[in-house]
Design an enzyme around this catalytic site. Structure first.
Site, PDB file in Angstrom:
ATOM      1  N   TYR A 199     -10.584  -1.506   9.501  1.00 32.31           N
ATOM      2  CA  TYR A 199     -10.873  -2.596   8.567  1.00 32.31           C
ATOM      3  C   TYR A 199     -11.771  -3.656   9.195  1.00 32.31           C
ATOM      4  CZ  TYR A 199      -7.193  -0.610   5.671  1.00 32.31           C
ATOM      5  OH  TYR A 199      -6.436   0.246   4.899  1.00 32.31           O
TER       6      TYR A 199
ATOM      7  N   LYS B 128      -4.172   8.025   6.458  1.00 29.40           N
ATOM      8  CA  LYS B 128      -4.105   7.672   7.878  1.00 29.40           C
ATOM      9  C   LYS B 128      -3.103   8.534   8.638  1.00 29.40           C
ATOM     10  CE  LYS B 128      -5.802   2.935   7.605  1.00 29.40           C
ATOM     11  NZ  LYS B 128      -5.798   2.732   6.114  1.00 29.40           N
TER      12      LYS B 128
ATOM     13  N   ASP C  15       0.821  -1.216   0.000  1.00 28.00           N
ATOM     14  CA  ASP C  15       0.000   0.000   0.000  1.00 28.00           C
ATOM     15  C   ASP C  15       0.847   1.254   0.000  1.00 28.00           C
ATOM     16  OD1 ASP C  15      -2.133   1.659   2.400  1.00 28.00           O
ATOM     17  OD2 ASP C  15      -2.395   1.528   0.207  1.00 28.00           O
TER      18      ASP C  15
ATOM     19  N   ASN D 147       7.078  -7.437   6.822  1.00 28.73           N
ATOM     20  CA  ASN D 147       5.841  -6.727   7.146  1.00 28.73           C
ATOM     21  C   ASN D 147       4.673  -7.492   6.547  1.00 28.73           C
ATOM     22  OD1 ASN D 147       4.387  -4.282   8.215  1.00 28.73           O
ATOM     23  ND2 ASN D 147       3.643  -4.393   6.126  1.00 28.73           N
ATOM     24  N   GLU D 148       3.911  -8.109   7.429  1.00 32.69           N
ATOM     25  CA  GLU D 148       2.621  -8.722   7.081  1.00 32.69           C
ATOM     26  C   GLU D 148       2.646  -9.764   5.964  1.00 32.69           C
ATOM     27  OE1 GLU D 148       0.623  -5.219   6.212  1.00 32.69           O
ATOM     28  OE2 GLU D 148       0.122  -4.818   8.276  1.00 32.69           O
TER      29      GLU D 148
ATOM     30  N   ASN E 159       0.216  -5.374  13.678  1.00 31.35           N
ATOM     31  CA  ASN E 159      -0.500  -4.357  12.906  1.00 31.35           C
ATOM     32  C   ASN E 159      -1.978  -4.700  13.023  1.00 31.35           C
ATOM     33  OD1 ASN E 159       2.045  -3.584  12.179  1.00 31.35           O
ATOM     34  ND2 ASN E 159       1.908  -4.227  10.048  1.00 31.35           N
TER      35      ASN E 159
ATOM     36  N   TRP F 120      -0.095   4.285  12.741  1.00 35.10           N
ATOM     37  CA  TRP F 120      -0.027   4.311  11.276  1.00 35.10           C
ATOM     38  C   TRP F 120      -0.933   5.404  10.767  1.00 35.10           C
ATOM     39  CZ3 TRP F 120       3.431   2.121   8.263  1.00 35.10           C
ATOM     40  CH2 TRP F 120       3.230   2.157   6.884  1.00 35.10           C
TER      41      TRP F 120
ATOM     42  N   GLU G  50       1.297  -0.870  13.863  1.00 31.44           N
ATOM     43  CA  GLU G  50       0.297  -0.199  13.033  1.00 31.44           C
ATOM     44  C   GLU G  50      -1.058  -0.232  13.719  1.00 31.44           C
ATOM     45  OE1 GLU G  50      -0.139  -1.111   8.898  1.00 31.44           O
ATOM     46  OE2 GLU G  50       2.021  -1.443   8.631  1.00 31.44           O
TER      47      GLU G  50
ATOM     48  N   TYR H 147      -6.174  -3.316  13.059  1.00 30.13           N
ATOM     49  CA  TYR H 147      -7.096  -2.265  12.644  1.00 30.13           C
ATOM     50  C   TYR H 147      -8.511  -2.527  13.111  1.00 30.13           C
ATOM     51  CZ  TYR H 147      -3.316  -0.320   9.915  1.00 30.13           C
ATOM     52  OH  TYR H 147      -2.119   0.240   9.513  1.00 30.13           O
TER      53      TYR H 147
HETATM   54  C1  LIG Z   1      -3.326  -5.098   7.597  1.00 33.57           C
HETATM   55  C2  LIG Z   1      -2.906  -3.992   6.702  1.00 33.57           C
HETATM   56  C3  LIG Z   1      -1.504  -3.606   6.871  1.00 33.57           C
HETATM   57  N1  LIG Z   1      -1.148  -2.202   6.687  1.00 33.57           N
HETATM   58  C4  LIG Z   1      -0.016  -2.114   5.736  1.00 33.57           C
HETATM   59  C5  LIG Z   1       0.315  -0.686   5.394  1.00 33.57           C
HETATM   60  O1  LIG Z   1       1.341  -0.640   4.426  1.00 33.57           O
HETATM   61  C6  LIG Z   1      -0.942  -0.002   4.882  1.00 33.57           C
HETATM   62  O2  LIG Z   1      -0.664   1.332   4.472  1.00 33.57           O
HETATM   63  C7  LIG Z   1      -1.973   0.004   6.017  1.00 33.57           C
HETATM   64  C8  LIG Z   1      -3.221   0.734   5.610  1.00 33.57           C
HETATM   65  O3  LIG Z   1      -4.106   0.126   5.039  1.00 33.57           O
HETATM   66  O4  LIG Z   1      -3.285   1.958   5.844  1.00 33.57           O
HETATM   67  C9  LIG Z   1      -2.323  -1.408   6.385  1.00 33.57           C
END
Ligand SMILES: CCCN1C[C@@H](O)[C@H](O)[C@@H](C(=O)O)C1
Length: 600
Positions: A478, A576, A167, A417-418, A472, A557, A512, A474
């Site tokens: 999300y 964000k 992203d 990362n993820e 991370n 984040w 995050e 949300y």
């Molecule tokens: C679970 C999503 C991980 N995270 C990665 C980051 O690079 C994205 O910018 C962030 C987002 O969606 O704002 C989500």
């Protein structure tokens, strides 16, 4: 073992470093014909291009902004006869994502990976006392074998288009500074420092790596330029009495001066600032100099208007001023190693860095942010591309740790990362990555990685590799966003209690959590994308964090809004940010400032 020195350029009585930043020549090569047409000698009909900078946002057409494929840079440099007996290198802070470097038409090096130095020995190709031509052939296509991961599609008009599994916008180019380095044939190639605290004193263990056999000296000077220690030999230890320790928010930097001697004659000299401090995980604590530190700060990006991911001292200065204002003490170099100047300045300002390798997008999705946490599984580590991906990942880990190992600000390495982390294949893959990384850091700093929501405690097979765990999460964005915030809190609490029941007795850091927020949106009562909602979301997260003593850090984040691939969930990028893209505060900045200043 790298076959080039990653030492940051410096000038002294034995070596010179000339900065080559400025306006270079540039040419897109959509037909990939440059090599066969001899562009490595001279670019035909070039345009101008600032270095360092991403090329995308200078242009006014989509074809140029979104260009994906081969592109070329050229510059000319006069090289004095006085350098005839020296070794010459051209050093790029990075070239994204891959490159070949030509000197007077000869290929001098190639490099895979867009966020770490590209160093080419050019001694045998330069003409002393004349103008020399340096040309770079670069490429920014994405695939599942190189980092960061993604795909490249071909549009109906034949143009290639990057399809990131991550992203952030696929900014590319020569995005960091370029140097011409002249140094002696026998030179200092690298150095290592590690520390032991002994009451008021400190022991500095050092090692100096040279490419010859002459005598070597090591000296330390304090901030008043007084010599406080000296030694000879390529490896040794010196005691600094009443040492000034480097600490978070209270930096103290000594100058290490290393020299190669032939009797009384100086052969080479290299100097660097070092900070005496220790980093350790002790139970649930992250300790600096034996004292627990709670990490407060951000996931960031190297990102700004117009220059894209290009390095700018001005942006760096504003970011540090904003982070000091808000009460932050840490940032993660999400999702790639940043330009070295960020670490140098963090050393000066007493900031802590979690240094992250570009291992992002290891979950096949061009909307990983939306798919992460939905349980979507793509068997990413069960494909024929994995062996090559592992090779490139190991190379990036080595280049990152070798480059950044002497910065006191660097307190941990984030090795991913993820990614997908719930399969046996992912466990096998990351076991190799962590094992290799642990052989590379002489200071044995903690190793970690950032896990997304699919990596639940009962499913994840990779958290066991980490010295502390980065999450991370949300919940409230999300997952169960907006009117469901109350349920998001419950779901968050359920997961946190599952981690608590594991009794891991190691620290957790939230790397995050955040909400997209339009800086102009206000709503009473709140709705998602309004500033009021960002504050309510943060308050809910803080209330959860504060319930668990193993939570030892909160990196929001994101520090600032940043550019991404366009899409229905991105409004001219990711919003964000706690600051907008030009670093002006949203109302959440004042919420964070109040909390973080009270957490000291
Ligand atoms: C679970 C999503 C991980 N995270 C990665 C980051 O690079 C994205 O910018 C962030 C987002 O969606 O704002 C989500």
């Amino acid at each position: 073992m790298l076959n080039f020195s990653e030492l940051y350029p410096c000038s002294n009585q034995a070596r010179m470093a000339q900065l080559l930043d400025g306006m270079w020549k540039f040419r897109f090569d959509p037909e990939e014909k440059g090599l066969q047409e001899g562009w490595q000698h001279k670019l035909p009909d070039p345009i101008s291009m600032p270095v360092p900078a991403s090329f995308s946002d200078f242009f006014t057409t989509k074809e140029e902004r979104d260009f994906c494929g081969d592109f070329w840079y050229e510059t000319e440099v006069f090289i004095p006869r006085e350098w005839e007996k020296q070794e010459l290198e051209i050093r790029f802070g990075s070239i994204t994502h891959r490159a070949g470097v030509y000197c007077n038409g000869s290929l001098t090096t190639t490099h895979e990976g867009g966020f770490l130095p590209v160093v080419a020995r050019v001694t045998d190709h330069v003409k002393f006392g004349e103008i020399n031509t340096f040309i770079v052939k670069a490429n920014n296509e994405l695939n599942e074998e190189s980092l960061p991961c993604g795909a490249t599609m071909v549009l109906s008009d034949g143009r290639k288009l990057a399809r990131p599994y991550f992203d952030f916008f696929n900014y590319s180019g020569i995005q960091r500074s370029v140097w011409l380095v002249s140094k002696p044939g026998e030179s200092i190639e690298d150095f290592i420092v590690d520390y032991e605290l002994n009451g008021e004193d400190a022991i500095v263990h050092y090692q100096i790596i040279t490419n010859g056999n002459h005598d070597v000296s090591f000296e330390l000077y304090d901030e008043d330029k007084q010599q406080v220690a000296k030694s000879t030999g390529t490896k040794g230890s010196v005691t600094v009495s009443k040492a000034h320790l480097w600490n978070v928010g209270k930096a103290y930097l000594y100058q290490a001066v290393m020299r190669i001697w032939d009797g009384e004659t100086l052969i080479d000299e290299y100097s660097s600032k070092i900070g005496i401090r220790t980093v350790k995980i002790a139970g649930k604590e992250i300790q600096i100099n034996g004292k627990a530190v709670y990490l407060k700060g951000f996931g960031k990006h190297e990102d700004f208007e117009v220059i894209g991911r290009g390095f700018s001292w001005g942006v760096l200065k504003r970011d540090f001023e904003c982070m000091k204002w808000i009460g932050a003490n840490c940032f993660r170099t999400s999702h790639y190693p940043y330009a070295e100047e960020w670490y140098q300045f963090a050393d000066e300002e007493g900031f802590l860095i979690i240094d992250e390798v570009p291992a992002v997008g290891m979950m096949r999705s061009t909307r990983n942010f939306a798919d992460a946490g939905t349980g979507k599984f793509t068997r990413f580590f069960e494909t024929p591309t994995v062996p090559n991906l592992l090779k490139n990942h190991l190379q990036a880990v080595e280049e990152m740790i070798v480059r950044d190992k002497n910065h006191p600000s660097v307190i941990a390495w984030s090795l991913f990362n993820e990614p997908e982390t719930t399969s046996e294949e992912s466990k096998e893959y990351f076991t190799k990555i962590f094992a290799a990384a642990r052989t590379l850091d002489p200071q044995n700093r903690p190793m970690t990685g950032a896990f997304e929501k699919n990596s639940q405690p009962e499913l994840c097979k990779c958290y066991q590799l980490c010295d502390f765990i980065c999450l991370n999460r949300y919940y409230g964005w999300y997952i169960k966003g907006g009117p469901e915030l109350v349920d998001a809190r419950e779901a968050f609490l359920i997961e946190m209690n599952k981690w608590k029941d594991k009794n891991l007795n190691i620290p957790f850091v939230f790397t995050e959590f955040g909400t997209d927020t339009m800086a102009a949106e206000h709503k009473l009562p709140s709705i998602m994308w309004s500033q009021e909602y960002q504050n309510e979301y943060l308050d809910m997260n803080f209330e959860i964090f504060d319930q668990f003593e193993f939570v030892q850090g909160e990196l929001v984040w994101n520090f600032a809004d940043f550019q991404t691939t366009e899409g229905i969930m991105r409004v001219n990028g990711n919003k964000k940010g706690i600051f907008n893209r030009v670093r002006q505060p949203k109302s959440a900045a004042f919420v964070l400032k109040k909390r973080w200043e009270s957490l000291d």
